[in-house]
Design a protein around this motif. Structure first.
Motif, short mmCIF file in Angstrom:
data_model
loop_
_atom_site.label_atom_id
_atom_site.label_comp_id
_atom_site.label_asym_id
_atom_site.label_seq_id
_atom_site.Cartn_x
_atom_site.Cartn_y
_atom_site.Cartn_z
N THR A 143 -14.39 -4.45 12.38
CA THR A 143 -13.91 -3.17 12.92
C THR A 143 -15.07 -2.35 13.50
O THR A 143 -14.84 -1.45 14.29
N ASP A 144 -16.32 -2.67 13.13
CA ASP A 144 -17.45 -2.03 13.82
C ASP A 144 -17.48 -2.49 15.28
O ASP A 144 -17.75 -1.70 16.19
N SER A 145 -17.21 -3.78 15.50
CA SER A 145 -17.16 -4.27 16.89
C SER A 145 -16.00 -3.62 17.63
O SER A 145 -16.12 -3.28 18.80
N ALA A 146 -14.87 -3.47 16.94
CA ALA A 146 -13.72 -2.80 17.57
C ALA A 146 -14.09 -1.37 17.94
O ALA A 146 -13.75 -0.89 19.03
N ALA A 147 -14.82 -0.69 17.07
CA ALA A 147 -15.23 0.69 17.34
C ALA A 147 -16.15 0.74 18.56
O ALA A 147 -15.99 1.60 19.43
N ALA A 148 -17.08 -0.19 18.63
CA ALA A 148 -18.00 -0.23 19.77
C ALA A 148 -17.21 -0.47 21.06
O ALA A 148 -17.40 0.21 22.07
N LEU A 149 -16.30 -1.43 20.99
CA LEU A 149 -15.48 -1.76 22.17
C LEU A 149 -14.65 -0.56 22.64
O LEU A 149 -14.66 -0.20 23.82
N GLU A 183 -34.88 9.43 11.86
CA GLU A 183 -34.13 10.42 12.65
C GLU A 183 -33.50 9.76 13.85
O GLU A 183 -32.39 10.09 14.25
N GLU A 184 -34.25 8.83 14.43
CA GLU A 184 -33.69 8.07 15.54
C GLU A 184 -34.31 6.68 15.62
O GLU A 184 -35.38 6.43 15.07
N LEU A 185 -33.60 5.81 16.28
CA LEU A 185 -33.98 4.40 16.39
C LEU A 185 -33.41 3.85 17.68
O LEU A 185 -32.40 4.38 18.17
N THR A 186 -33.99 2.78 18.20
CA THR A 186 -33.31 2.07 19.28
C THR A 186 -32.52 0.92 18.64
O THR A 186 -32.82 0.50 17.52
N TYR A 187 -31.52 0.43 19.38
CA TYR A 187 -30.76 -0.71 18.85
C TYR A 187 -31.67 -1.90 18.63
O TYR A 187 -31.53 -2.63 17.65
N ASP A 199 -22.77 -4.98 12.33
CA ASP A 199 -23.03 -6.38 12.62
C ASP A 199 -23.63 -6.48 14.03
O ASP A 199 -23.53 -5.56 14.85
N GLN A 200 -24.23 -7.62 14.28
CA GLN A 200 -25.00 -7.77 15.54
C GLN A 200 -24.12 -7.67 16.78
O GLN A 200 -24.55 -7.12 17.80
N THR A 201 -22.90 -8.18 16.70
CA THR A 201 -22.01 -8.11 17.87
C THR A 201 -21.80 -6.65 18.27
O THR A 201 -21.90 -6.28 19.44
N ALA A 202 -21.53 -5.81 17.26
CA ALA A 202 -21.29 -4.38 17.52
C ALA A 202 -22.56 -3.73 18.08
O ALA A 202 -22.51 -2.95 19.04
N MET A 203 -23.69 -4.07 17.49
CA MET A 203 -24.96 -3.45 17.92
C MET A 203 -25.29 -3.82 19.36
O MET A 203 -25.72 -2.98 20.15
N VAL A 204 -25.10 -5.10 19.69
CA VAL A 204 -25.45 -5.56 21.04
C VAL A 204 -24.49 -4.94 22.06
O VAL A 204 -24.91 -4.52 23.14
N LEU A 205 -23.22 -4.85 21.71
CA LEU A 205 -22.25 -4.19 22.61
C LEU A 205 -22.69 -2.75 22.88
O LEU A 205 -22.73 -2.31 24.03
N CYS A 206 -23.03 -2.04 21.82
CA CYS A 206 -23.47 -0.64 21.97
C CYS A 206 -24.75 -0.58 22.80
O CYS A 206 -24.88 0.25 23.69
N GLY A 210 -25.06 1.27 26.44
CA GLY A 210 -25.66 2.60 26.31
C GLY A 210 -24.87 3.57 25.43
O GLY A 210 -24.89 4.78 25.66
N VAL A 211 -24.17 3.01 24.41
CA VAL A 211 -23.41 3.90 23.51
C VAL A 211 -24.39 4.65 22.61
O VAL A 211 -25.30 4.04 22.04
N ARG A 212 -24.22 5.95 22.49
CA ARG A 212 -25.03 6.72 21.54
C ARG A 212 -24.31 6.72 20.19
O ARG A 212 -23.12 7.01 20.12
#
Ligand code: GTP
Length: 240
Positions: A143-149, A183-187, A199-206, A210-212
């Motif tokens: 569902t993290d990937s679903a959220a990113a999508l 405080e902040e990080l890059t993917y 999970d990595q799929t969600a992170m890479v999608l974001c 360019g999802v913040r």
């Protein structure tokens, strides 16, 4: 909240476990009521709110598969669990006077609308909360990937991942007293440090779109409003 919100359209990802509160299983009415009030505050400040909810408080495909069940069947059960959670949230949010539409990535018309992107965006424009349920509609996706999508599809300005910790830490703050909150990080940093944000799929999608993202502590009253108001002292921001 003072001033103009820093974001116009947000997507909030809630885990299924988050809905359990102090329970061992299922849905805590105290938690759904708390979330409903937090979301109402955000809607009243003129921000459009979409939700993606997990199902781990009821069934989790991966866990069912570990116990011997066919993974696809387990994931179907997990997706249906997210619809149950979506309906519970719909009820709680409507009870505080905010209109809600639940959409499902699996067709289950008697219960809720199908996921139709353009319809979801119209609902948001009309000030309705839209709850995206049934994940992506496919097994093997979290569902993290679903959220990113969905965040990408609806052009959300910010995706928020509600957790039990107030951000991402250098180590588990419950085990390491010297753990420090980012405080902040890059993917890419989060991926290479294996920080386990999503999970990595969600992170890479974001990352690629360019999802913040903001990871924050959902139990902290007012945190959602503060973040939307631009308060950078809460949670961890992840960006491309
Ligand atoms: P507008 O087009 O802005 O009027 O949006 P609306 O959602 O109010 O109108 P619509 O006529 O599409 O829906 C009326 C009600 O029926 C809402 O509560 C919807 O959530 C619900 N609804 C719409 N489509 C479906 C569906 O396919 N299944 C189910 N179960 N409910 C639906």
């Amino acid at each position: 909240m003072s001033g103009k919100p820093a974001f116009q359209r947000i997507l909030l990802k809630l885990s299924g476990e988050a809905l359990m509160g102090q329970l061992n299983f299922g849905i805590s009415p105290d938690v759904t009521s708390f979330l409903a009030h937090e979301i109402k505050g955000v809607i009243e400040s003129g921000v459009q709110v979409a939700l993606v909810v997990g199902g781990g408080n009821i069934f989790r495909g991966e866990g069912l598969a570990r116990a011997g069940m066919d993974r696809v069947t387990g994931d179907h059960m997990g997706m249906l669990a997210t619809v149950i959670n979506g309906l519970a949230l719909q009820d709680a949010i409507e009870r505080v006077g905010v209109p809600v539409r639940v959409q499902s990535a699996l067709r289950i018309n008697e219960v809720c609308e199908d996921y139709i992107r353009r319809k979801a965006v119209r609902h948001l424009e009309k000030g309705r909360v839209v709850i995206f349920s049934a994940g992506t509609g496919n097994p093997f996706f979290t569902t993290d990937s679903a959220a990113a999508l969905r965040a990408i599809e609806i052009n959300a300005d910010l995706m928020l991942k509600a957790t039990k910790v107030d951000g991402i830490y250098t180590a588990d703050p419950k085990k390491h007293a010297d753990a420090r909150r980012y405080e902040e990080l890059t993917y890419d940093e989060a991926l290479s440090k294996r920080l386990g944000v999503m999970d990595q799929t969600a992170m890479v999608l974001c990352r690629d779109h360019g999802v913040r993202l903001c990871v924050y502590d959902m139990d902290r009253p007012g945190a959602l409003q503060a973040i939307i108001g631009g308060d950078l002292s809460i949670g961890t921001r992840v960006h491309t």
